[in-house]
Design an enzyme around this catalytic site. Structure first.
Site, PDB file in Angstrom:
ATOM      1  N   ARG A 147       6.297   5.792   2.813  1.00 26.60           N
ATOM      2  CA  ARG A 147       5.097   7.201   2.707  1.00 26.60           C
ATOM      3  C   ARG A 147       3.953   6.759   4.610  1.00 26.60           C
ATOM      4  NH1 ARG A 147       3.694  10.754  -0.989  1.00 26.60           N
ATOM      5  NH2 ARG A 147       1.643  11.098  -0.854  1.00 26.60           N
ATOM      6  N   ASP A 154      -1.771  -2.003  -4.030  1.00 23.06           N
ATOM      7  CA  ASP A 154      -1.912  -0.852  -4.958  1.00 23.06           C
ATOM      8  C   ASP A 154      -1.088   0.059  -5.545  1.00 23.06           C
ATOM      9  OD1 ASP A 154      -0.812   0.410  -3.533  1.00 23.06           O
ATOM     10  OD2 ASP A 154      -1.829   1.916  -2.066  1.00 23.06           O
ATOM     11  N   LEU A 199       1.298  -1.358   0.121  1.00 28.06           N
ATOM     12  CA  LEU A 199      -0.007  -0.072   0.318  1.00 28.06           C
ATOM     13  C   LEU A 199       0.470   1.129   0.253  1.00 28.06           C
ATOM     14  CD1 LEU A 199      -2.148  -0.829   2.274  1.00 28.06           C
ATOM     15  CD2 LEU A 199      -2.919  -1.057   0.130  1.00 28.06           C
ATOM     16  N   HIS A 200       0.657   1.771  -0.658  1.00 33.85           N
ATOM     17  CA  HIS A 200       1.495   2.976  -0.851  1.00 33.85           C
ATOM     18  C   HIS A 200       0.585   4.590  -1.458  1.00 33.85           C
ATOM     19  CE1 HIS A 200       2.994   1.975  -4.572  1.00 33.85           C
ATOM     20  NE2 HIS A 200       3.465   3.330  -4.689  1.00 33.85           N
ATOM     21  N   ARG A 201      -0.539   4.015  -2.666  1.00 39.02           N
ATOM     22  CA  ARG A 201      -0.800   4.693  -2.836  1.00 39.02           C
ATOM     23  C   ARG A 201      -1.489   5.869  -2.165  1.00 39.02           C
ATOM     24  NH1 ARG A 201       0.629   3.253  -7.470  1.00 39.02           N
ATOM     25  NH2 ARG A 201       2.108   4.719  -8.106  1.00 39.02           N
TER      26      ARG A 201
END
Ligand code: UD1
Ligand code: UDP
Length: 371
Positions: A239, A277, A204-206
């Protein structure tokens, strides 16, 4: 001998630029590797140079993190004098990060030819910073090197001419196939106490998924339910690290450090399902034939859904849980798209150098037409 500047700046760039550099150098080009420094943590950067055998960058811009304008502006300010000093025949940029766009804009005004590897991908979602970067980078590029027929078709539909558009295939898969045996020798499963087919892998990083605590909490709730059937391991992108720690993860979801390239390919290869993502992970799971559930409403890589193992699940927790159960009950059949064959970078070298050298190759007239 043409001088070609190859640009890399962040995690998803390294596995794309490496095979392109190698193919160009095999044909005698002088390659100068410029690293913008957008990613800098050893786990987001150094490990990829080591795993992939990329030589240390010839030039390092050291821009680091910042807002979009700060980061893009710092890359432009540092790259402009470098282009003036090196006077390359050609600049190659890959992907869709801020460093890609920044170096593309500088090159377009400075004079060298510009090639964009991964041209034509479109999510049609303008809330994604990457969509802005893709469209704007393509607009100023001379060579549009498309990974898939849908990408080439997007470019044609936007008015680019056939002599600019080159359907070359997927360089990320060149690197995957070249390193698969080494990845399968990784001991990462043993280190994490995992067994082949016995876990799900999550990334997950969007910004749309991790920047809003409410959205992230919903995703974690879904992961908690899925973990009841299939334990999950989640290498944490920096992030997302702070917010994941603040919210706390449910039982059955294990947070680990960002994985190196070989370890992460091994983790994908042995996963029962991948939830992500990431753009690149949608492609790698398709090439590996591993079921992928994408936690987004759209994808700029529709070929992974149409011809691969990818299923879009959106961000709604209930829909995500239902989609994962469906995929676990009936995994999609593995298929690999044409031209994802390990030879995309050779085809890129054919385009950029095949008919002569970059400096003698006729310049496509991208900058003289209107769309
Ligand atoms: C960037 C790209 C994204 C890509 C992703 C790959 C843009 C707009 N985004 O997103 O397209 O999918 O890389 O991973 O270019 N940070 C660290 N250490 C690092 C790098 C970043 O701690 O080595 C942290 C910093 O707090 C930084 C934040 O992560 O502010 C975001 O980094 P940034 O490079 O701006 O964007 P990514 O989310 O990594
Ligand atoms: N990757 C990795 N370790 C991780 C997560 C991803 O090596 O912990 C690799 C992955 O195999 C792929 C690339 O990083 O090659 C994708 O980068 P990322 O997901 O950061 O960016 P995106 O593709 O979304 O732009």
């Amino acid at each position: 001998m043409p001088r070609i500047v190859c640009v890399a700046g962040a995690r998803p760039n390294y596995m794309k630029i490496k095979p392109v550099m190698d193919a160009l150098e095999r044909r005698g080009a002088e390659v100068v590797l410029v690293h913008t420094g957008q990613h800098y943590d050893p786990a987001m950067n150094d490990v990829f140079f080591a795993d992939l055998g990329i030589r240390p960058p010839d030039r390092f811009l050291g821009v680091g993190s910042g807002s979009h304008a700060e980061q893009t502006g710092r890359v432009m300010t540092a790259f402009e004098p470098l282009v003036a000093e090196l006077s390359p025949d050609l600049v190659v940029v890959v992907g869709d990060i801020n460093s890609t766009l920044a170096c593309a804009l500088v090159t377009a005004k400075a004079g060298p030819l510009l090639a964009h590897v991964e041209a034509g991908l479109r999510s049609r979602d303008w809330s994604m910073p990457e969509e802005v970067n893709r469209v704007a980078t393509d607009r100023v590029s001379d060579y549009l090197l498309a990974p898939s027929p849908d990408a080439a078709e997007n470019l044609r539909a936007e008015g680019y001419r056939d002599d600019q558009i080159h359907l070359v295939g997927n360089v990320m898969i060149d690197t995957l196939l070249a390193n698969l045996e080494r990845a399968r020798a990784s001991d990462v499963l043993g280190r994490y106490g995992l067994s082949r087919g016995g876990y799900g892998l999550v990334t997950l990083h969007r910004p749309a998924n991790v920047d809003d605590p409410g959205v992230l909490a919903g995703l974690l709730k879904a992961l908690g339910e899925i973990a009841g059937r299939c334990p999950l391991v989640l290498p944490v992108h920096p992030r997302a690290a702070g917010r994941l720690a603040d919210i706390g993860v449910p039982g059955g979801v294990r947070l680990v450090e960002p994985a190196g390239y070989l370890d992460f390919i091994a983790l994908q290869d042995s996963a029962r399902v991948v939830l992500t993502d990431s753009g690149g992970v949608q492609e790698e799971t398709t090439a590996l034939g591993v079921p992928c559930v994408t936690l987004r409403d759209n994808t700029e890589r529709p070929i992974t859904v149409e011809e691969g193992t990818n299923v879009l699940a959106g961000r709604d927790p209930e829909r995500i849980v239902a989609t994962v159960h469906r995929v676990l009950d009936a995994p999609p059949a593995p298929r690999r798209p044409a031209l994802w064959d390990g030879r995309a970078s050779e085809r890129i070298a054919d385009v950029l150098l095949g008919g002569g050298t970059a400096s003698t190759h006729p310049r496509p007239t991208a900058r003289t037409f209107t769309i």
